[in-house]
Design a protein around this motif. Structure first.
Motif, short mmCIF file in Angstrom:
data_model
loop_
_atom_site.label_atom_id
_atom_site.label_comp_id
_atom_site.label_asym_id
_atom_site.label_seq_id
_atom_site.Cartn_x
_atom_site.Cartn_y
_atom_site.Cartn_z
N PRO A 119 6.99 8.05 11.32
CA PRO A 119 4.81 7.21 10.69
C PRO A 119 5.28 5.64 10.05
CG PRO A 119 5.65 8.74 9.38
CD PRO A 119 7.05 9.32 10.91
N GLY A 120 4.53 4.89 9.93
CA GLY A 120 4.60 3.85 9.18
C GLY A 120 3.51 2.48 9.78
N ASN A 121 4.36 1.21 9.32
CA ASN A 121 4.36 -0.60 9.54
C ASN A 121 5.44 -0.53 10.15
OD1 ASN A 121 1.70 0.38 9.75
ND2 ASN A 121 1.55 -0.15 7.26
N LEU A 122 5.48 -1.67 11.59
CA LEU A 122 6.29 -2.28 11.54
C LEU A 122 6.66 -3.39 10.08
CD1 LEU A 122 5.94 -3.16 15.69
CD2 LEU A 122 7.50 -1.24 14.49
N GLY A 123 8.24 -4.02 10.87
CA GLY A 123 8.65 -4.60 9.34
C GLY A 123 9.07 -5.39 10.06
N ASP A 124 9.70 -7.48 9.05
CA ASP A 124 10.17 -7.78 9.30
C ASP A 124 12.20 -7.80 8.10
OD1 ASP A 124 12.06 -9.74 9.23
OD2 ASP A 124 10.72 -10.99 8.67
N PRO A 125 13.21 -7.31 9.22
CA PRO A 125 13.91 -6.78 8.45
C PRO A 125 14.90 -7.91 7.35
CG PRO A 125 14.22 -6.58 11.03
CD PRO A 125 12.91 -7.47 10.41
N GLU A 126 14.30 -9.33 7.75
CA GLU A 126 14.71 -10.15 6.48
C GLU A 126 13.84 -10.31 5.62
OE1 GLU A 126 17.60 -11.39 6.53
OE2 GLU A 126 17.54 -10.69 8.80
N THR A 127 12.28 -10.58 5.31
CA THR A 127 11.58 -10.08 3.96
C THR A 127 10.97 -8.84 3.55
OG1 THR A 127 9.56 -10.21 5.39
CG2 THR A 127 10.38 -12.89 5.68
N LYS A 128 11.22 -8.34 4.46
CA LYS A 128 10.71 -6.62 3.45
C LYS A 128 9.55 -6.85 4.38
CE LYS A 128 15.20 -5.46 4.72
NZ LYS A 128 15.54 -4.74 3.18
N LYS A 129 8.67 -8.00 4.64
CA LYS A 129 7.41 -7.79 4.51
C LYS A 129 6.71 -7.16 5.75
CE LYS A 129 7.24 -9.86 0.88
NZ LYS A 129 6.73 -9.57 -0.59
N PRO A 130 5.39 -6.87 6.37
CA PRO A 130 4.99 -6.17 7.46
C PRO A 130 5.00 -7.18 8.10
CG PRO A 130 3.32 -5.85 5.52
CD PRO A 130 4.87 -6.23 4.81
N LEU A 131 4.80 -6.63 9.30
CA LEU A 131 5.01 -8.30 10.39
C LEU A 131 2.99 -7.84 10.86
CD1 LEU A 131 7.31 -6.98 12.76
CD2 LEU A 131 7.17 -9.33 11.42
N LEU A 132 2.45 -9.29 11.15
CA LEU A 132 0.73 -8.86 11.71
C LEU A 132 0.70 -9.01 13.15
CD1 LEU A 132 -0.25 -10.51 7.87
CD2 LEU A 132 0.48 -8.15 8.42
N ASP A 133 -0.03 -8.79 13.90
CA ASP A 133 -0.59 -8.96 14.81
C ASP A 133 -2.00 -10.50 14.56
OD1 ASP A 133 -3.46 -8.33 14.07
OD2 ASP A 133 -3.40 -6.54 14.88
N GLY A 134 -2.07 -10.40 15.97
CA GLY A 134 -2.79 -11.75 15.93
C GLY A 134 -3.87 -11.93 15.27
N ASN A 135 -4.67 -10.50 14.83
CA ASN A 135 -5.11 -10.46 13.63
C ASN A 135 -5.69 -9.92 12.09
OD1 ASN A 135 -7.26 -11.19 16.18
ND2 ASN A 135 -7.39 -8.73 16.23
N GLY A 136 -4.47 -10.88 12.07
CA GLY A 136 -3.93 -10.59 10.31
C GLY A 136 -3.85 -9.33 9.90
N ASN A 137 -3.75 -7.82 11.19
CA ASN A 137 -3.74 -6.25 11.26
C ASN A 137 -2.39 -6.24 10.80
OD1 ASN A 137 -6.70 -6.16 10.46
ND2 ASN A 137 -6.28 -6.44 12.81
N LYS A 138 -2.27 -5.20 9.88
CA LYS A 138 -0.38 -4.44 10.05
C LYS A 138 -0.10 -4.12 11.05
CE LYS A 138 -1.03 -4.21 5.17
NZ LYS A 138 -0.34 -3.13 4.00
N ILE A 139 0.58 -4.22 12.11
CA ILE A 139 1.35 -3.37 13.64
C ILE A 139 1.51 -1.82 13.41
CG2 ILE A 139 2.20 -3.06 15.52
CD1 ILE A 139 2.60 -6.49 14.84
N GLU A 170 1.04 -1.29 -0.01
CA GLU A 170 -0.43 -0.24 -0.39
C GLU A 170 0.99 0.92 0.03
OE1 GLU A 170 -2.24 -0.50 3.91
OE2 GLU A 170 -4.20 -1.30 2.29
N GLY A 171 2.04 1.47 0.33
CA GLY A 171 3.16 1.85 0.06
C GLY A 171 4.04 2.43 1.61
N ASN A 172 3.16 2.22 2.03
CA ASN A 172 3.05 2.85 3.58
C ASN A 172 4.87 2.19 3.83
OD1 ASN A 172 0.56 3.35 4.46
ND2 ASN A 172 0.62 1.55 4.51
N ILE A 173 5.69 2.58 5.27
CA ILE A 173 7.19 2.66 5.04
C ILE A 173 7.08 1.63 5.85
CG2 ILE A 173 9.25 3.86 5.53
CD1 ILE A 173 8.66 6.06 4.04
N LEU A 174 7.99 0.86 6.04
CA LEU A 174 8.00 -0.37 7.27
C LEU A 174 9.47 -0.20 7.89
CD1 LEU A 174 7.90 -3.29 4.72
CD2 LEU A 174 6.13 -2.75 5.93
N VAL A 175 9.36 0.05 9.53
CA VAL A 175 9.99 0.15 10.28
C VAL A 175 10.35 -1.11 10.63
CG1 VAL A 175 10.23 1.04 12.50
CG2 VAL A 175 8.56 1.90 10.89
#
Length: 989
Positions: free
Chosen positions: A851-871, A769-774
């Motif tokens: 501002p941004g969503n937490l991301g996985d440093p290895e995969t560069k994919k967003p991390l998700l909470d228990g409900n599958g939502n971006k953090i 979605e274009g959100n920067i990963l943290v």
């Protein structure tokens, strides 16, 4: 009785004792004449393409010693940029975008029929080494000697120059080379122009003065001003700076020094510069000819200490019609420019990097620059040790001195064989010499303080011969007229370049190349020859419909024998519909449409030929002869540019509203560029023809006179320029062609579907979605694994508005211009923010969350909470963390961050020029020897606003570190531009 006059409607009146007759202008008879390609004169109404005429007054007494820079914002379709504010630095001009992938994209300059070499010789790389703000060849041209200037923007206008016409042509006629008949019989006139201009650095940042150098609110000797508040600490040990660098050099200095804000420590580094310009012009006009001589001298003291630029010029010329009808003329001119300038570039890019501006604009807020800037043995002494040279030391000891000499001479002959046939011949020679010495002195950070001397000589000679046979048949058949020209042209260009680099200066203060431990030299000799035959045919019908056809065949020495002959055609038409349909002048006074198509070229460079050898540096006393690393296509062709142009010229309300509109579409093909080869072939690259580049756009010039009375006039002139470029094709299997920046990132590239010179580099990692990963551990942004597009450095459009108010002898004018869009990558802005020296970072207490969503440093994919939502990011940072990245795997906004963090929108609004003038009434001078007198005040670059850069940086995003080259939009702390205030006096006798 019938009364008539040229350019007026004739009238028949009855004879009376007292008679007063007022003749009305006949626009169908009096046509403005403009000089076009090869010096051919045409009526403006007959032109099927766009030509811009420039008033010579726009180039003189404008508080600007650079001829081209003084025209910025005044010509639609022409882009002029000032990459640096250093005295004598080059100015870049392009017309309708870039036509060549890797070749020269600046126009051909022709002065009195003789081409002017306008090379910018960069002895050292302006980004990766300690290069300078080098000047270009056109700076040797004296603006005081200019009579007129015409800009041939389109391919059809420049077609008669063939393989030199792809980038447009600037035609300049000097006073000493002018054949103008407007002053016939005027007698002798002497003109004196004198001016003095003050210049100051423009756009210094708004510095914060609450915190000094250090980290985490603790005072220290670091580069950044992230230390304690001045209200909390009053003094610090002198030894905190670079391991007591000051105390070691001067043991008697106090151990403790004040810890306070030196509010003007940056401002006080710079001087108030001055420009002195004086010229004397003598003209003698008779019924059969003219004689002109011009003397001038200009001296510029830059706002940068020890930086100067000067020009001295003299020209003599004239034209005469002999009693036997032979027309003869000629002129000779000589000019010398001298430039003393500082060193620039990326200070950390190589061991030669030694930019004088490395820290000049980002000084620690508590640095006292009145402390010694040199050690007792004259080495640089600075708060940061050998990380950077003290700017005051660098400006005194690291020098680049350039001298340019230009001698131009030409002779012209002409004879009218019959009333309808004439012959003309012109021969000219242009001799240019450049000598340069660069001294990277002992004690500089560059090369470990051992010193370097570079000496370079660059000489060119250009000979131009043009023969014309002209035919003029106004009534060749009934209502049809014909004008034709056939001709032959020869151009020979010769250049010699010699460069010697000496390393390790042995004796301080002796700047002779022999005073170095080792020397290496390179020499290059180039000679090219181009000869051509050409023809030009213009048909007209009742002086309102015109058809112009041209053709030129070039024979080039730089191309293979079987490919060296190329034909360049053009066809253009214009239709003056107001005359054709007898439209009432109260509706439209003048209306013309025009359409043209043409094909022009860009020749290959010299010695693009296989079978040559390269001389290398001797090894163990033995000469080295090797094959070059590049191969060349044996069927190499010139680059071709074809263009369609449509335009309209309309005059409404008795010429109170005048519109000139142009649309164009040009395609440049057969680009000459290298393809990479596997080294198993023995070569690294293969130069051949491939690719296609498109430029299309519109140009508008709108003149409006809202108020016109007997004594008062308000004149407005608006320009609009829009050029869109796109790389249409590359070679099969080639995805990218890179322009040479000297760095891997940021880069400037050519890719299919993208504009010319697209900037690429490191980017933030983003989700779909274009959100920067943290990074969840550090709170910094993650860096994408792949490079991406940073932006297009070319603006979306440029606009200008000039207002001129005149009341009797008083005039007031001001020029506003705007650059909309484009981008710039600036290490200077990131340095300002990262070092914490501007008010942008003054509010620094408390914590920050990016501002941004937490991301996985290895995969560069967003991390998700228990409900599958971006953090959303919730990791806190300090203010200083925002502007300084400590790792290459993560990034914040400034120093050591990704390239994307340093890119800003280059939209800029500017008050370019303001002038106030007064023409003294002739009645005041009637009993004196003075014919006319005027005084004026001119100010340039009074105000600018770049809304999309950090507010308190006051950054001008038009800066560039690559001078007049093809790479634009990258700035490694160039010299800021100037603000000038000039006072002028003009007298005629």
């Amino acid at each position: 009785m019938q009364i008539s006059y040229i350019g007026m409607h004739s009238q028949e009146v009855a004879i009376k004792p007292t008679l007063r007759v007022v003749l009305k202008p006949d626009n169908k008879v009096l046509d403005e004449v403009v000089v076009t390609a090869i010096g051919i004169q045409r009526a403006e109404r007959s032109l099927g393409y766009s030509v811009s005429k420039v008033d010579a007054d726009e180039a003189i007494q404008k508080a600007e010693p650079d001829l081209i820079r003084s025209l910025e914002g005044k010509i639609p379709g022409v882009s002029i940029s000032s990459p640096s504010g250093a005295a004598g630095s080059a100015t870049r001009m392009t017309i309708r975008g870039n036509s060549s992938f890797l070749g020269n994209n600046q126009p051909l300059y022709v002065v009195d029929g003789v081409p002017y070499s306008n090379n910018e010789v960069a002895s050292s790389n302006q980004a990766t080494e300690a290069g300078g703000a080098y000047g270009s060849g056109i700076s040797t041209l004296d603006p005081n000697d200019i009579e007129s200037m015409n800009v041939l923007k389109g391919a059809a206008a420049a077609a008669l120059y063939g393989s030199r016409a792809a980038n447009g042509v600037i035609l300049i006629t000097t006073k000493s080379g002018s054949k103008s008949k407007k002053n016939i019989g005027k007698g002798t006139e002497i003109t004196l122009n004198a001016s003095y201009t003050m210049e100051k650095i423009a756009g210094l940042p708004d510095y914060q003065n609450k915190f000094g150098s250090g980290n985490n609110f603790i005072p220290g000797g670091s580069n950044g001003s992230w230390g304690a508040a001045f209200s909390d600490v009053t003094e610090v040990p002198l030894s905190i700076y670079s391991n007591n660098v000051y105390g070691k050099a001067y043991p008697n200095m106090p151990e403790m020094i004040p810890y306070k804000a030196y509010k003007d420590n940056v401002k006080d580094l710079f001087d108030t510069g001055g420009i002195y310009d004086l010229s004397l012009n003598l003209n003698r006009y008779t019924e059969t000819g003219n004689f002109t001589t011009t003397l001038s001298r200009m001296d510029q003291d830059s706002y940068i200490p020890n930086a100067k630029f000067g020009r001295y010029a003299i020209s003599v010329g004239g034209n005469q019609v002999l009693t036997n009808g032979l027309r003869i003329g000629g002129n000779v001119s000589y000019s010398r420019t001298e430039q003393n300038g500082p060193m620039f570039g990326n200070n950390q890019s190589s061991n030669i990097g030694a930019s004088s501006f490395a820290r000049a604009l980002i000084l620690g807020r508590n640095w006292d620059m009145s402390l010694p800037y040199e050690t007792p043995d004259h080495k640089s002494l600075f708060f940061v040790g050998d990380q950077a040279d003290n700017p005051l030391w660098s400006w005194e000891y690291n020098k680049i001195k350039t001298t340019m000499d230009r001698t131009v001479a030409n002779v012209n002959l002409g004879y009218d064989i019959t009333k309808w046939m004439a012959v003309d011949y012109r021969l000219g020679i242009n001799d240019y010499k450049m000598d340069r010495k660069e001294v990277l002195n002992l004690g500089s950070r560059g090369l470990g303080g051992k010193g370097r001397i570079l000496v370079e000589s660059y000489d060119t000679q250009e000979i131009e011969s043009t023969f014309l046979l002209r035919f003029d048949l106004p009534k060749v058949y009934k209502d049809f007229g014909l004008k034709a020209t056939v001709g032959q042209n020869v151009n020979q260009f010769t250049s010699t370049n010699t460069q010697t680099i000496g390393l390790n200066i042995m004796s301080a203060g002796v700047y002779n190349i022999n005073n170095t431990e080792s020397q290496t030299s390179e020499e290059e000799y180039v000679r090219t020859r181009l000869w051509a035959i050409f023809g030009d045919l213009t048909l007209d019908y009742k002086n309102f419909a015109f058809l112009n056809i041209t053709g030129r065949n070039d024979f080039s020495s730089t191309l293979p024998k079987n490919q060296r002959s190329f034909f360049y055609p053009s066809i253009a038409g214009s239709f003056v519909f107001t005359d054709a349909f007898n439209i009432n002048e109260d509706i439209i006074k003048f209306g013309k449409v025009r359409l043209s198509w043409a094909k022009v070229g860009n020749d290959a460079g010299a010695y693009y030929k296989n079978g040559t050898f390269t001389l290398g540096q001797p090894f163990n006393g033995q000469a080295i002869l090797s094959l070059p690393s590049s191969m060349y296509d044996p069927n190499l062709k010139p680059e071709f540019t074809s263009e369609v142009e449509f335009g309209a010229e309309l005059q409404f309300l008795k010429s109170r509203v005048n519109l000139d509109f142009t649309w164009y579409n040009r395609n440049s093909t057969n680009q000459i560029a290298p393809l990479s080869l596997p080294y198993s072939t023995g070569y690294g690259s293969y130069y051949t023809n491939f690719g296609k580049l498109n430029n299309h756009g519109i140009e508008i010039g709108l003149n409006v006179i809202p108020v016109l009375t007997k004594d008062f006039k308000w004149d407005m002139y608006f320009t609009y320029t829009q050029n869109d470029s796109e790389v249409k094709e590359l070679a099969a299997g080639v995805e990218r062609v890179s322009l040479n920046t000297g760095f891997s990132t940021p880069g400037a590239v050519l890719e299919v579907g993208q504009p010319y010179g697209m900037l690429v580099g490191e980017k933030y990692a983003r989700d779909e979605e274009g959100n920067i990963l943290v990074d969840p551990q550090s709170g910094f942004y993650l860096v994408d694994n792949e490079e991406g597009y940073l932006g297009n450095p070319a603006p979306d459009c440029k606009m200008s508005l000039n207002n001129t108010f005149t009341y009797k002898g008083i005039s007031l004018s001001f020029l506003l211009d705007a650059q909309i869009g484009g981008c710039v990558w600036s290490s200077y802005v990131t340095d300002l923010l990262g070092r914490g020296v501007t008010k942008d970072t003054e509010n620094r207490y408390g914590s920050r969350i990016l501002p941004g969503n937490l991301g996985d440093p290895e995969t560069k994919k967003p991390l998700l909470d228990g409900n599958g939502n971006k953090i959303p990011n919730n990791v806190q940072l300090t203010e200083s963390d925002l502007w300084f990245s400590a790792s290459s795997s993560v990034s914040s906004f400034a120093i050591n961050g990704v390239d994307e963090a340093a890119v800003y929108d280059a939209t800029t609004f500017r008050l370019r020029e303001l002038s106030i003038g007064y023409q003294l009434p002739k009645s005041w001078l009637a009993k004196t020897f003075i014919g006319s007198a005027s005084v004026s005040f001119v100010a340039r670059n009074l105000w600018y606003w770049a809304p999309n850069v950090p507010k308190h940086t006051n950054y001008d995003p038009t800066a560039s570190s690559y001078g007049g080259g093809n790479v634009q939009g990258i700035d490694y702390t160039s010299a800021p531009n100037t603000r000038r205030y000039g006072f002028n006096l003009k007298l005629t006798f």
